[in-house]
Design a protein around this motif. Sequence first.
Motif, short mmCIF file in Angstrom:
data_model
loop_
_atom_site.label_atom_id
_atom_site.label_comp_id
_atom_site.label_asym_id
_atom_site.label_seq_id
_atom_site.Cartn_x
_atom_site.Cartn_y
_atom_site.Cartn_z
N ALA A 142 0.83 -1.20 0.00
CA ALA A 142 0.00 0.00 0.00
C ALA A 142 0.87 1.25 0.00
CB ALA A 142 -0.93 0.00 1.21
N ILE A 143 1.92 1.26 0.80
CA ILE A 143 2.82 2.41 0.86
C ILE A 143 3.52 2.59 -0.49
CG2 ILE A 143 4.94 3.31 1.93
CD1 ILE A 143 3.99 2.00 4.56
N ALA A 144 3.97 1.50 -1.11
CA ALA A 144 4.62 1.58 -2.41
C ALA A 144 3.66 2.09 -3.47
CB ALA A 144 5.18 0.21 -2.80
N GLY A 145 2.41 1.66 -3.43
CA GLY A 145 1.40 2.12 -4.38
C GLY A 145 1.13 3.61 -4.22
N PHE A 146 1.06 4.08 -2.99
CA PHE A 146 0.84 5.51 -2.72
C PHE A 146 2.02 6.34 -3.19
CE2 PHE A 146 0.76 9.21 0.21
CZ PHE A 146 -0.44 9.75 -0.22
N ALA A 147 3.23 5.85 -2.95
CA ALA A 147 4.43 6.56 -3.40
C ALA A 147 4.47 6.62 -4.92
CB ALA A 147 5.68 5.88 -2.85
#
Length: 155
Positions: free
Chosen positions: A6-11
């Motif tokens: 999720a963090i990678a997708g947001f970044a």
Amino acid sequence: MPLYAAIAGFALYLGITGWRYLALPFPALDTLEHPEVRSPAVRNWQAQGEEWATRIRDNGWYRDDSLTLRRLASLLGTNETYVSRALNEGLGVGFSDFVNGLRCEDVAAALAADDSRPVLAIALDAGFASKASFNRAFQRRYGRSPSAYRASHKR
């Protein structure tokens, strides 16, 4: 693992969004419209203090022996800071001196009107919580004791 995804997708989303706007020029500060800056309104604290003093006197709020600055502000429909400034800057007295002054005026009027009740009873009705605080405030306000004041106003 799902949290990292999720963090990678947001970044990735932030990176792509930033890349899309890369070609746009960054606005210079002197070209931005600035809202007109207004100076704070200047209050007439003396007029405000006199108005509130009249309301306090007319409503008899000073007779409450547990009156506080917060309670008085809520009765006046304002905040403590404004009441304090109106008393200090406008009338030149602190909160307790102001309230005790009104109470002393109340007692002095009763003594001058030849009220036959004991002085302490009159003082307690005026809002003083103790004999000592009453005597101290009355002496400071009128320069003599309450009994001497009563004696000087006998008819």
